[in-house]
Design a protein around this motif. Structure first.
Motif, PDB file in Angstrom:
ATOM      1  N   ALA A 194      10.492  -0.801 -12.792  1.00 62.06           N
ATOM      2  CA  ALA A 194       9.401  -0.755 -11.817  1.00 62.06           C
ATOM      3  C   ALA A 194       9.031  -2.167 -11.384  1.00 62.06           C
ATOM      4  O   ALA A 194       9.365  -3.140 -12.058  1.00 62.06           O
ATOM      5  N   VAL A 195       8.355  -2.258 -10.247  1.00 59.92           N
ATOM      6  CA  VAL A 195       7.835  -3.539  -9.757  1.00 59.92           C
ATOM      7  C   VAL A 195       6.322  -3.377  -9.628  1.00 59.92           C
ATOM      8  O   VAL A 195       5.826  -2.826  -8.643  1.00 59.92           O
ATOM      9  N   GLY A 221       2.011  -1.202  -7.376  1.00 56.68           N
ATOM     10  CA  GLY A 221       3.436  -1.474  -7.279  1.00 56.68           C
ATOM     11  C   GLY A 221       4.225  -0.216  -7.008  1.00 56.68           C
ATOM     12  O   GLY A 221       3.672   0.795  -6.556  1.00 56.68           O
ATOM     13  N   VAL A 222       5.528  -0.299  -7.293  1.00 64.39           N
ATOM     14  CA  VAL A 222       6.419   0.824  -6.986  1.00 64.39           C
ATOM     15  C   VAL A 222       7.298   1.147  -8.191  1.00 64.39           C
ATOM     16  O   VAL A 222       7.808   0.256  -8.868  1.00 64.39           O
ATOM     17  N   GLY A 250       2.908   8.888   0.455  1.00 62.31           N
ATOM     18  CA  GLY A 250       3.702   8.866  -0.774  1.00 62.31           C
ATOM     19  C   GLY A 250       4.671   7.702  -0.864  1.00 62.31           C
ATOM     20  O   GLY A 250       5.184   7.404  -1.936  1.00 62.31           O
ATOM     21  N   HIS A 251       4.943   7.054   0.267  1.00 67.07           N
ATOM     22  CA  HIS A 251       5.891   5.932   0.270  1.00 67.07           C
ATOM     23  C   HIS A 251       5.188   4.626  -0.060  1.00 67.07           C
ATOM     24  O   HIS A 251       4.122   4.324   0.490  1.00 67.07           O
ATOM     25  N   TYR A 252       5.815   3.827  -0.897  1.00 65.71           N
ATOM     26  CA  TYR A 252       5.317   2.488  -1.179  1.00 65.71           C
ATOM     27  C   TYR A 252       5.705   1.570  -0.022  1.00 65.71           C
ATOM     28  O   TYR A 252       6.875   1.499   0.371  1.00 65.71           O
ATOM     29  N   GLY A 265       0.813  -1.205   0.000  1.00 66.74           N
ATOM     30  CA  GLY A 265       0.000   0.000   0.000  1.00 66.74           C
ATOM     31  C   GLY A 265       0.845   1.252   0.000  1.00 66.74           C
ATOM     32  O   GLY A 265       2.037   1.217  -0.355  1.00 66.74           O
ATOM     33  N   VAL A 266       0.221   2.356   0.377  1.00 69.78           N
ATOM     34  CA  VAL A 266       0.909   3.641   0.322  1.00 69.78           C
ATOM     35  C   VAL A 266       0.737   4.396   1.640  1.00 69.78           C
ATOM     36  O   VAL A 266      -0.354   4.419   2.227  1.00 69.78           O
ATOM     37  N   GLY A 306      11.275   1.257  -2.503  1.00 70.63           N
ATOM     38  CA  GLY A 306      10.086   1.004  -1.700  1.00 70.63           C
ATOM     39  C   GLY A 306      10.483   0.697  -0.269  1.00 70.63           C
ATOM     40  O   GLY A 306      11.642   0.364  -0.001  1.00 70.63           O
ATOM     41  N   GLN A 352      13.748  -6.564  -5.289  1.00 66.10           N
ATOM     42  CA  GLN A 352      13.302  -5.688  -6.382  1.00 66.10           C
ATOM     43  C   GLN A 352      12.630  -4.425  -5.834  1.00 66.10           C
ATOM     44  O   GLN A 352      12.837  -3.322  -6.345  1.00 66.10           O
ATOM     45  N   VAL A 353      11.834  -4.604  -4.786  1.00 60.23           N
ATOM     46  CA  VAL A 353      11.143  -3.463  -4.176  1.00 60.23           C
ATOM     47  C   VAL A 353      12.161  -2.478  -3.597  1.00 60.23           C
ATOM     48  O   VAL A 353      12.036  -1.257  -3.782  1.00 60.23           O
ATOM     49  N   HIS A 385       7.879   5.789  -6.030  1.00 61.30           N
ATOM     50  CA  HIS A 385       6.479   6.214  -6.103  1.00 61.30           C
ATOM     51  C   HIS A 385       5.531   5.024  -6.041  1.00 61.30           C
ATOM     52  O   HIS A 385       5.741   4.022  -6.732  1.00 61.30           O
ATOM     53  N   TYR A 386       4.481   5.157  -5.272  1.00 59.18           N
ATOM     54  CA  TYR A 386       3.439   4.136  -5.244  1.00 59.18           C
ATOM     55  C   TYR A 386       2.559   4.315  -6.477  1.00 59.18           C
ATOM     56  O   TYR A 386       2.058   5.402  -6.752  1.00 59.18           O
ATOM     57  N   HIS A 404      11.448 -10.733  -4.779  1.00 61.15           N
ATOM     58  CA  HIS A 404      10.500  -9.606  -4.865  1.00 61.15           C
ATOM     59  C   HIS A 404      10.907  -8.476  -3.908  1.00 61.15           C
ATOM     60  O   HIS A 404      10.914  -7.302  -4.285  1.00 61.15           O
ATOM     61  N   GLN A 440      13.694  -0.325  -6.092  1.00 58.23           N
ATOM     62  CA  GLN A 440      12.796   0.753  -6.547  1.00 58.23           C
ATOM     63  C   GLN A 440      12.522   1.768  -5.429  1.00 58.23           C
ATOM     64  O   GLN A 440      11.603   2.569  -5.533  1.00 58.23           O
TER      65      GLN A 440
END
Lengths: 206, 206
Positions: free
Chosen positions: B50-51, B89-90, A93-95, A89-90, A130, A124-125, B94-95, A121, A128
């Motif tokens: 992106a993911v 995703g991210v 602004g942060h994933y 979720g968010v 996250g 990967q996050v 960014h969400y 996964h 990005q």
């Protein structure tokens, strides 16, 4: 991966009071670990703090019947292994992306419930930018920790997920989540203070 | 909500070439709209851009059999209405959160496929400063648009989702997605240029 949450029996404690903070966790309220997370997400959503949901259980649908005058009925399907994490979720602004695991063991968290796809996964996050972590609940100890995904990934890679993760490692690299108030499992406060280094959430509190 | 994507028949076009860009969309490659989105997400993941994943279809599981020596078999389950969107995703911190819809109509997008819960979810995501939008595909016109969630919510609220959304409104408030290259549906390029105002994605390209 499918979670069958360990049913925590409701305990009636005569010593519960607002002064015995350590004793009052979600299990005392008759709540499972998963229910406590969902309850916290509902709280964060209702208070405008964050939008975080549990993803649906991945199911491979093989056969669907369409009985007359009623809705479609799935008559053959199988559980699929999740390739991502259970929650996302968010938050401001942060994933946000995390997985939750619990154990009855007192000294370590079994790693067999983390699949290589999930570890990949999480990696990967992080790439990005996250916010990614795991919530680890020790039901016998009544302790819950937030462990950043980077620490989980580091440990996983040492022996390719074959070794249990000692609680000392978790205590060293993670953060214990204080319980006893609302929401049941205030993990975003831990994210804010330790992973983001701010106090946004505190400021939005009444 | 469950999507049963309109199967787009594979068309064999003699005029396909890299110069007839307008003609070469994912349908020409025998791909459905949903497949084109998944294909693009796979591309973004593989290239470290992106993911972004499609969430599993929400299913209410009623009965599970455990046949001997084989895995659990779901024998009674029903489709549930989704309370959130299909994709999240991210992307560079960014969400990202979006829903995808397609129509054969040429002049408007029916609104009946957007549920009030989804509209509310999009609003909550925007309040948390997430990037939220819808991808709208007009299969007869072979045109796909990215419409920011704010414009969708505005339109939905005028007549509470009862009125179809004219393509002129979508063209005015949204952005057409150019097709014909890779990925099949380069929607993140549109997000980057029009919703974030940067060129991060361009810079990460080879």
């Amino acid at each position: 991966m499918v979670n069958y949450p360990h049913q925590v029996r409701k305990k009636i404690s005569r010593t519960n009071s607002k002064f015995s903070r350590q004793q009052v966790d979600f299990a005392n309220r008759g709540m499972s670990f998963e229910a406590a997370i969902n309850d916290s997400n509902t709280y964060y959503l209702a208070h405008g703090h964050a939008v975080i949901h549990k993803k649906p259980t991945p199911v491979q649908i093989v056969k669907v019947d369409y009985p007359r005058r009623s809705r479609a009925k799935i008559v053959e399907a199988y559980f699929r292994q999740a390739s991502t994490t259970d929650y996302s979720g968010v938050y401001q602004g942060h994933y946000i992306d995390f997985e939750a695991k619990e154990t009855r063991q007192k000294t370590s968290m079994p790693m067999k419930n983390f699949h290589s796809h999930q570890i990949e996964h999480m990696d990967q996050v992080l790439q990005q930018r996250g916010i990614c972590f795991v919530l680890l609940h020790f039901s016998t100890l009544k302790e819950t920790y937030l462990l950043p995904a980077s620490a989980l990934i580091d440990f996983y890679r040492v022996e390719n997920g074959k070794k249990s993760m000692p609680i000392d490692y978790i205590r060293k690299h993670g953060f214990q989540i204080e319980m006893g108030g609302y929401p049941s499992l205030p993990y975003l406060e831990v994210v804010e203070k330790n992973l983001l280094g701010g106090d946004t959430l505190e400021k939005t509190k009444p």
